[in-house]
Write an enzyme that holds these catalytic residues in place. Structure first.
Site, PDB file in Angstrom:
ATOM      1  N   ASN A  92       0.804  -1.172   0.261  1.00  0.00           N
ATOM      2  CA  ASN A  92      -0.015  -0.011  -0.170  1.00  0.00           C
ATOM      3  C   ASN A  92       1.001   1.282   0.148  1.00  0.00           C
ATOM      4  O   ASN A  92       2.002   1.539   0.726  1.00  0.00           O
ATOM      5  CB  ASN A  92      -0.756  -0.100   1.296  1.00  0.00           C
ATOM      6  CG  ASN A  92      -1.698   1.530   1.366  1.00  0.00           C
ATOM      7  OD1 ASN A  92      -2.640   1.648   0.484  1.00  0.00           O
ATOM      8  ND2 ASN A  92      -1.178   2.147   2.023  1.00  0.00           N
ATOM      9  N   HIS A 120      -6.356   7.714  -4.028  1.00  0.00           N
ATOM     10  CA  HIS A 120      -6.305   9.168  -4.470  1.00  0.00           C
ATOM     11  C   HIS A 120      -7.359   9.978  -3.492  1.00  0.00           C
ATOM     12  O   HIS A 120      -8.183   9.861  -3.269  1.00  0.00           O
ATOM     13  CB  HIS A 120      -6.771   9.578  -5.918  1.00  0.00           C
ATOM     14  CG  HIS A 120      -6.943  10.705  -6.352  1.00  0.00           C
ATOM     15  ND1 HIS A 120      -6.081  11.570  -6.906  1.00  0.00           N
ATOM     16  CD2 HIS A 120      -8.090  11.631  -6.514  1.00  0.00           C
ATOM     17  CE1 HIS A 120      -6.246  12.626  -7.117  1.00  0.00           C
ATOM     18  NE2 HIS A 120      -7.501  12.752  -6.909  1.00  0.00           N
ATOM     19  N   THR A 163      -8.677   1.957  -4.434  1.00  0.00           N
ATOM     20  CA  THR A 163      -8.368   1.471  -2.870  1.00  0.00           C
ATOM     21  C   THR A 163      -8.375   2.290  -1.879  1.00  0.00           C
ATOM     22  O   THR A 163      -8.447   2.047  -0.757  1.00  0.00           O
ATOM     23  CB  THR A 163      -6.945   0.734  -2.893  1.00  0.00           C
ATOM     24  OG1 THR A 163      -6.094   1.564  -3.595  1.00  0.00           O
ATOM     25  CG2 THR A 163      -6.951  -0.897  -3.847  1.00  0.00           C
ATOM     26  N   GLU A 164      -8.393   3.580  -2.152  1.00  0.00           N
ATOM     27  CA  GLU A 164      -8.192   4.791  -1.069  1.00  0.00           C
ATOM     28  C   GLU A 164      -8.990   5.793  -1.594  1.00  0.00           C
ATOM     29  O   GLU A 164      -8.461   6.449  -2.635  1.00  0.00           O
ATOM     30  CB  GLU A 164      -7.196   5.104  -0.322  1.00  0.00           C
ATOM     31  CG  GLU A 164      -6.666   3.848   0.515  1.00  0.00           C
ATOM     32  CD  GLU A 164      -5.255   4.386   1.299  1.00  0.00           C
ATOM     33  OE1 GLU A 164      -5.148   5.447   1.178  1.00  0.00           O
ATOM     34  OE2 GLU A 164      -4.462   3.342   1.717  1.00  0.00           O
ATOM     35  N   ASN A 165      -9.977   6.256  -1.206  1.00  0.00           N
ATOM     36  CA  ASN A 165     -10.400   7.614  -1.500  1.00  0.00           C
ATOM     37  C   ASN A 165     -11.502   8.222  -0.340  1.00  0.00           C
ATOM     38  O   ASN A 165     -12.409   7.384   0.086  1.00  0.00           O
ATOM     39  CB  ASN A 165     -10.966   7.765  -2.837  1.00  0.00           C
ATOM     40  CG  ASN A 165     -11.741   9.056  -3.322  1.00  0.00           C
ATOM     41  OD1 ASN A 165     -13.140   9.268  -3.303  1.00  0.00           O
ATOM     42  ND2 ASN A 165     -10.910  10.013  -3.382  1.00  0.00           N
TER      43      ASN A 165
END
EC number: 3.2.1.21
Length: 532
Positions: free
Chosen positions: A202, A345, A413-415
């Site tokens: 990650n 993002h 995967t990330e926001n």
């Protein structure tokens, strides 16, 4: 009278359900405010995420070894208010409770990480495997599957075993490649019959830059101009080795996919008509996302990184570049080691050219880029000092990935967005707005042909935020860290996200338009009736 929060939530949901015409994507067009109304593809996966150190707690329980974050946070002055992740959300003891929250949200997937020192306390597999740690992840995976929630598992979310840092220097040492491969292989062996989506690293950018260049993160080293590049080099090699291990030993039996999760802010030229600004903005993205994505997809570092770091190394009088090189065999081995690309993002920067001459103190990762980062003071910034809400940058970044890397399968995967306050306020209308806007930009990117298959809200819970401690909250659920039991409470964004996930993939466009009109009319009637 309805509370202000409920009015805003309903307003957002009405907006999400309205109908309008969309325009084709054009890099040079300033259509940043337009909202596109449509639906996501069938089978699109909605989820939320977490990581082991940030949520599990139980830092020294049931045979777990020390991680670099355990040691780092126990040193005074490294984290705001000297807070630690020792207990965090106590997720180690709350598997069923937290899965019930996921079921409330109707999640399709849940992204979490496996703590390396929880299952291999020293990081060295031949020393000892901790079966109690294995059992914890067995239980988590089994309960997720029983609830029809797909596990997406990250192997490394920053919690390196401390023994490996002390004995070898951590990611500065090539020996990490084999130790990480042994750990990954154990995970494939013990969990791979049930886990079909694996992420090796990650955000390795943060590990390299903040762990080995600025020292803001564990292990806290300040190896200016060299440490980040060396750490990244070894992580890229480790990623490739683990991908090949899965590909040759496990894929045929387990039929899973393995990728990497890379974070990237978008860089927009300050002056779109200025060639130097255009080049600086692309350089910003290449030094961030491209640093890792280009080797994984094309076998080597971006040419602009090789040129700039090589030139500055020469100006320092060094015989070779500070950016390590891959052999021809390594390039072939690394190229193509990605079944899907995870994208994390959060924000965007304006970028302009700025020269940094090589001085007596040498160069750093930041000065190697020859650029300056700027923000628009009008951009909303409710939480983290680095996180401004700039939704239109998300679409641009996703299209950049499509163009640069052959339109790979992407999972966001990330926001998400934080609040930075002593917060007991569950009415997080700014988060609702952030998710609405960013998810809409992702939908536009899908319309552009970008191959996005899923979206992960960051994060399920408020949690330990690294060097910021508990001062920033990203969660859909509020966690009361002052209470020993760490109770969870839904924020308003839970209700909004819940309805959004249910409707946006299932309602066809004519129905959306009709339903929007009905909702608006009913809501207006309700307000008028309350006033009377």
């Amino acid at each position: 009278m309805l509370p202000r929060c409920a009015v805003r939530v309903c307003h957002v949901l009405v907006l999400v359900l309205c109908l309008s015409a969309a325009e084709d994507f054009d890099w040079t067009k300033n259509d940043r405010g337009s909202f596109y109304y449509g639906t996501f593809p069938a089978g699109f996966s909605w989820g939320a995420g977490s990581s082991a150190y940030q949520t599990e707690g139980a830092w020294d329980k049931d045979g777990k070894g020390l991680s670099i974050w355990d040691v780092f946070t126990h040193k005074k002055g490294k984290v705001q208010r000297n807070e630690t992740g020792d207990s965090s959300c106590e997720g180690y003891y709350k598997i069923k409770d937290d899965i019930s929250l996921m079921k409330e949200l109707k999640l399709n997937h849940y992204r979490f990480s496996i703590s390396w020192p929880r299952i291999i306390p020293t990081g060295i597999k031949s020393d000892h495997v901790n079966e109690k740690g294995i059992q914890y992840y067995d239980n988590l995976i089994d309960h997720l599957l029983e609830s029809k929630i797909t596990p997406i598992v990250t192997l490394y979310h920053w919690d390196l075993p401390q023994v490996l840092q002390e004995k070898y220097g951590g990611w500065q040492n090539i020996s990490m490649v084999n130790h990480f491969n042994d750990f990954a292989n154990l995970c494939f062996e013990r969990f791979g019959n049930r886990v079909k989506y694996w992420i090796t690293f990650n955000n390795p950018w943060s590990v390299a830059v903040e762990g080995y260049e600025t020292g803001e993160h564990a292990p806290g080293l300040k190896l200016r101009g060299t440490g980040a590049y060396r750490a990244a080099h070894h992580m890229i090699k480790a990623h490739a080795k683990v991908w090949h291990t899965y590909d040759t030993q496990w894929r045929a039996k387990q039929k899973g996919l393995i990728g990497i999760s890379l974070s990237g802010d978008w860089g927009e030229p300050v002056d779109i008509g200025n060639q130097k600004d255009i080049e600086a903005a692309e350089r910003y993205v290449q030094f961030y996302l491209g640093w890792f994505a280009t080797p994984v997809f094309h076998g080597d570092y971006p040419q602009v990184m090789k040129d700039f770091i090589g030139r500055k190394s020469g100006q320092q009088g060094l015989g070779t570049s500070r950016l390590p090189t891959f052999s021809s065999q390594e390039k072939s081995y690394i190229k193509g080691t990605c079944d899907f690309l995870g994208i994390g993002h959060f924000t965007t920067r304006y970028i302009t050219q700025k020269n940094y001459p090589v001085g007596r103190s040498g160069s750093s990762y930041f000065t190697d880029r020859d650029l300056a980062e700027l923000v628009d003071p009008r951009w909303p910034d409710p939480g983290s000092e680095w996180l401004y809400s700039v939704p239109w940058g998300f679409r641009r970044l996703l299209n950049f990935v499509k163009t640069q890397y052959g339109n790979p399968m992407i999972y966001v995967t990330e926001n998400g967005v934080s609040e930075k306050m002593l917060c007991t306020e569950l009415c997080d209308d700014w988060r609702i707005q952030y998710y609405k806007d960013y998810i809409n930009e992702m939908l536009k990117a899908i319309k552009d042909g970008v191959n996005v298959r899923g979206y992960t809200a960051w994060s399920l819970l408020d949690k330990f935020e690294w060097d910021e401690g508990y001062s920033e909250r990203f969660g859909l659920y509020y966690v009361d860290f002052r209470n020993k039991n760490k109770p969870r409470y839904p924020k308003a964004s839970v209700q909004s996200t819940q309805l959004h996930m249910e409707m946006v993939t299932e309602i066809v466009v004519p129905t959306v338009c009709t339903l929007s009109i009905l909702l608006s009319a009913i809501f207006l009637m309700f307000l008028l009736r309350r006033r009377n």
